[in-house]
Design an enzyme around this catalytic site. Structure first.
Site, mmCIF file in Angstrom:
data_model
loop_
_atom_site.group_PDB
_atom_site.id
_atom_site.type_symbol
_atom_site.label_atom_id
_atom_site.label_comp_id
_atom_site.label_asym_id
_atom_site.label_seq_id
_atom_site.Cartn_x
_atom_site.Cartn_y
_atom_site.Cartn_z
ATOM 1 N N ILE A 261 -24.158 -2.236 -19.808
ATOM 2 C CA ILE A 261 -23.640 -3.196 -18.833
ATOM 3 C C ILE A 261 -22.186 -2.824 -18.507
ATOM 4 O O ILE A 261 -21.239 -3.510 -18.911
ATOM 5 C CB ILE A 261 -23.735 -4.649 -19.345
ATOM 6 C CG1 ILE A 261 -25.155 -4.972 -19.816
ATOM 7 C CG2 ILE A 261 -23.319 -5.625 -18.243
ATOM 8 C CD1 ILE A 261 -25.323 -6.360 -20.402
ATOM 9 N N PRO A 262 -21.992 -1.716 -17.786
ATOM 10 C CA PRO A 262 -20.621 -1.365 -17.401
ATOM 11 C C PRO A 262 -20.051 -2.432 -16.467
ATOM 12 O O PRO A 262 -20.776 -3.009 -15.654
ATOM 13 C CB PRO A 262 -20.775 -0.019 -16.692
ATOM 14 C CG PRO A 262 -22.212 0.142 -16.396
ATOM 15 C CD PRO A 262 -22.971 -0.774 -17.283
ATOM 16 N N HIS A 263 -18.764 -2.705 -16.617
ATOM 17 C CA HIS A 263 -18.148 -3.734 -15.796
ATOM 18 C C HIS A 263 -16.668 -3.448 -15.617
ATOM 19 O O HIS A 263 -16.069 -2.716 -16.399
ATOM 20 C CB HIS A 263 -18.351 -5.127 -16.406
ATOM 21 C CG HIS A 263 -17.940 -5.221 -17.836
ATOM 22 N ND1 HIS A 263 -18.753 -4.791 -18.876
ATOM 23 C CD2 HIS A 263 -16.814 -5.680 -18.414
ATOM 24 C CE1 HIS A 263 -18.133 -5.000 -20.025
ATOM 25 N NE2 HIS A 263 -16.955 -5.526 -19.772
ATOM 26 N N GLY A 264 -16.126 -4.019 -14.553
ATOM 27 C CA GLY A 264 -14.710 -3.819 -14.294
ATOM 28 C C GLY A 264 -14.173 -4.843 -13.326
ATOM 29 O O GLY A 264 -14.927 -5.506 -12.613
#
Length: 152
Positions: free
Chosen positions: A65-68
């Site tokens: 779950i990459p997030h930014g």
């Protein structure tokens, strides 16, 4: 939580040929940037890569779950992909990943960001949901499963 407000069919991809973590993050940038006015695909990629440097967003069981956060973003946007072949992602269980849900939010959406991540993680910890996502045969089927099918 209604994830269809964040995820759109044009940001959903089934059986993507992602050869590496970097390539997957680049593809997320290409898919998300058109939905984020004033944001380039490189901005998205850089935000995701900076977050990965703090620690992998691979949560285990083949899921990441990459997030930014993006100062230029005007709304939250999500990208959902399944990969044709699992890739190394430095996940917490040291297993390769084949399901990716990316979340990009405006810089000031701290609380919403955390709530959304928690809701997504809960869905993707459900084995019947991840099985259904892996079995999806099209982008549209993947979108429908995640927003209104067996993953709700």
């Amino acid at each position: 939580m209604d994830l269809s407000a964040l995820l759109s069919p044009d940001c959903t991809r089934c059986a993507v040929a992602g050869s590496s973590k970097k390539k997957v993050l680049e593809l997320i940038g290409q898919l998300a940037a058109p939905r984020l006015s004033g944001t380039t695909s490189f901005d998205v990629f850089e935000s995701l890569l900076n977050r990965e440097r703090l620690g992998s967003t691979g949560i285990g069981a083949g899921v990441a779950i990459p997030h930014g956060r993006l100062g230029s973003a005007n709304k939250p946007v999500a990208v959902l992909m399944t990969l044709a072949e699992p890739i190394e992602f430095d996940a917490i269980d040291n297993q390769p990943i084949d399901i990716v849900f990316a979340l990009l939010v405006p810089e000031d959406h701290h609380e919403q960001h955390l709530q959304t991540l928690a809701a997504v993680a809960q869905r993707l910890n459900d084995k019947s949901c991840t099985r259904a996502l892996r079995d999806a045969q099209s982008d549209q089927a993947l979108f429908e499963l995640f927003t209104g099918g067996s993953c709700t």
